[in-house]
Design an enzyme around this catalytic site. Sequence first.
Site, short mmCIF file in Angstrom:
data_model
loop_
_atom_site.label_atom_id
_atom_site.label_comp_id
_atom_site.label_asym_id
_atom_site.label_seq_id
_atom_site.Cartn_x
_atom_site.Cartn_y
_atom_site.Cartn_z
N HIS A 144 -0.93 -1.55 5.15
CA HIS A 144 0.37 -2.12 4.76
C HIS A 144 1.43 -1.97 5.85
O HIS A 144 2.46 -2.62 5.80
CB HIS A 144 0.85 -1.51 3.43
CG HIS A 144 1.33 -0.09 3.51
ND1 HIS A 144 0.54 0.99 3.16
CD2 HIS A 144 2.53 0.42 3.87
CE1 HIS A 144 1.25 2.10 3.29
NE2 HIS A 144 2.45 1.78 3.73
N ASP B 68 -6.60 0.54 2.61
CA ASP B 68 -5.27 0.63 3.23
C ASP B 68 -5.33 1.28 4.61
O ASP B 68 -4.51 2.11 4.97
CB ASP B 68 -4.31 1.40 2.33
CG ASP B 68 -2.85 1.22 2.74
OD1 ASP B 68 -2.54 0.19 3.38
OD2 ASP B 68 -2.02 2.10 2.45
N SER C 242 4.25 6.46 6.47
CA SER C 242 2.95 5.83 6.21
C SER C 242 2.13 5.72 7.49
O SER C 242 2.61 5.22 8.50
CB SER C 242 3.16 4.44 5.61
OG SER C 242 3.73 4.53 4.33
#
Length: 418
Positions: A147, A177, A261
């Site tokens: 993402h 992911d 992230s």
Amino acid sequence: MGYYDDQDGQRRGKESRRGGGRFGYFLSGLIGVIVGALVVALLFPSIFGKTNPDSAAVDSNSVANTNPSTPKTTKTVSLKVTTDITKAVEKTEKAVVGVSNIQKQSIWSDDMFGQDSKSSSSQEAGSGSGIIYKKAGDKAYVVTNYHVIEGANALEVTLSNGKKLSAKLVGSDKYTDLAVLQIDGSNVTTVAQFGDSDALKLGETVIAIGNPLGEEFAGSVTEGIVSGLNRTVPVDIDEDGTEDWQEEVIQTDAAINPGNSGGALVNISGQVVGINSMKISNESVEGIGFSIPINSAKPVIHQLETKGKITRPALGVGIVNVSDISAYQQKETLKLPANVTTGVVIGSVENGSPASKAGLKEFDVIYKLDDQKIDNIVELRKFLYEHKQPGDKVKVSVYRNGQPKTFTLTLGTASGSN
């Protein structure tokens, strides 16, 4: 009366003589005390603080500082603090980088004739973190979240020293992911070491390293513990309001914010045990962040690096959850037994697919793959994606018109269907 006077006079005389004797004793004792004190002072001068240079210095400073015209002196104390946490951070911090997602954006403006004109420019659409996990020759490889790089027209990596490098997308996978990037390795000095996420214990100290909120806070370090193991978090990958996947994660209370992230979750030995991926952002929730276990990530990273994609098996069918179908349709159309309320309905079968060749049909309800009970689409995908490869055989147990049947098929390669 005379007797009394004489007697009284004699008494007073005696008292006078006694008083004189007492005074003599007192005087002698006082002289002895003074002499004794002088002897002690000569033999043990430190008792009176006259040979302690530090004390003298402090006293003189105290006296001097009472004078406003006397300058005050300040001592600077330098401490070198080394702990297990600082050692762990030093071991890994330079392997954590920033990742910028650059996308082309259209700009509308009026030209000199008053006509609308369209132009495009490349701007940073988002940013995250990444981990340098490998250096081979003049190339280095970075793992980050899918993402973080999704929709990018170009990617840029910022090293811990601030140097910016263009990055090439090697491969990515939305289900796990994860994404792998390639950069010029000539400026890379540190490569992260992967640990064993299966060895983690509840309450164990972990450290999150990343770039929360972008480059302004690059290299931020937060500390916490392992709050939960073997957690699963539902994920809506295609954002259609339906859960597509259950992501296995490590739960931690180490602060993980937007921009973290793709960064590293590190154990006390400085080994990467997780890839930070998400947090619960709710006003009533505090300190719940999630990381992808490194043991789950390693085979995906290897396949992305070597093949550029993850190859997954497929039945070749379109599917929907039984729970999403009305009770009336479950009974009248699917003809399910009254005690069956879960499973996966086959809504369509692709021509020439493994399912078609095996004899599966529309409205068959899958309730088991091999010996694994299947209640929904997420469980079906997880079983296939984690336990099977294209070309493997699988037994599919279904209800057809309310009757159980079992088919054996050879799995194909996933494209758009399951």
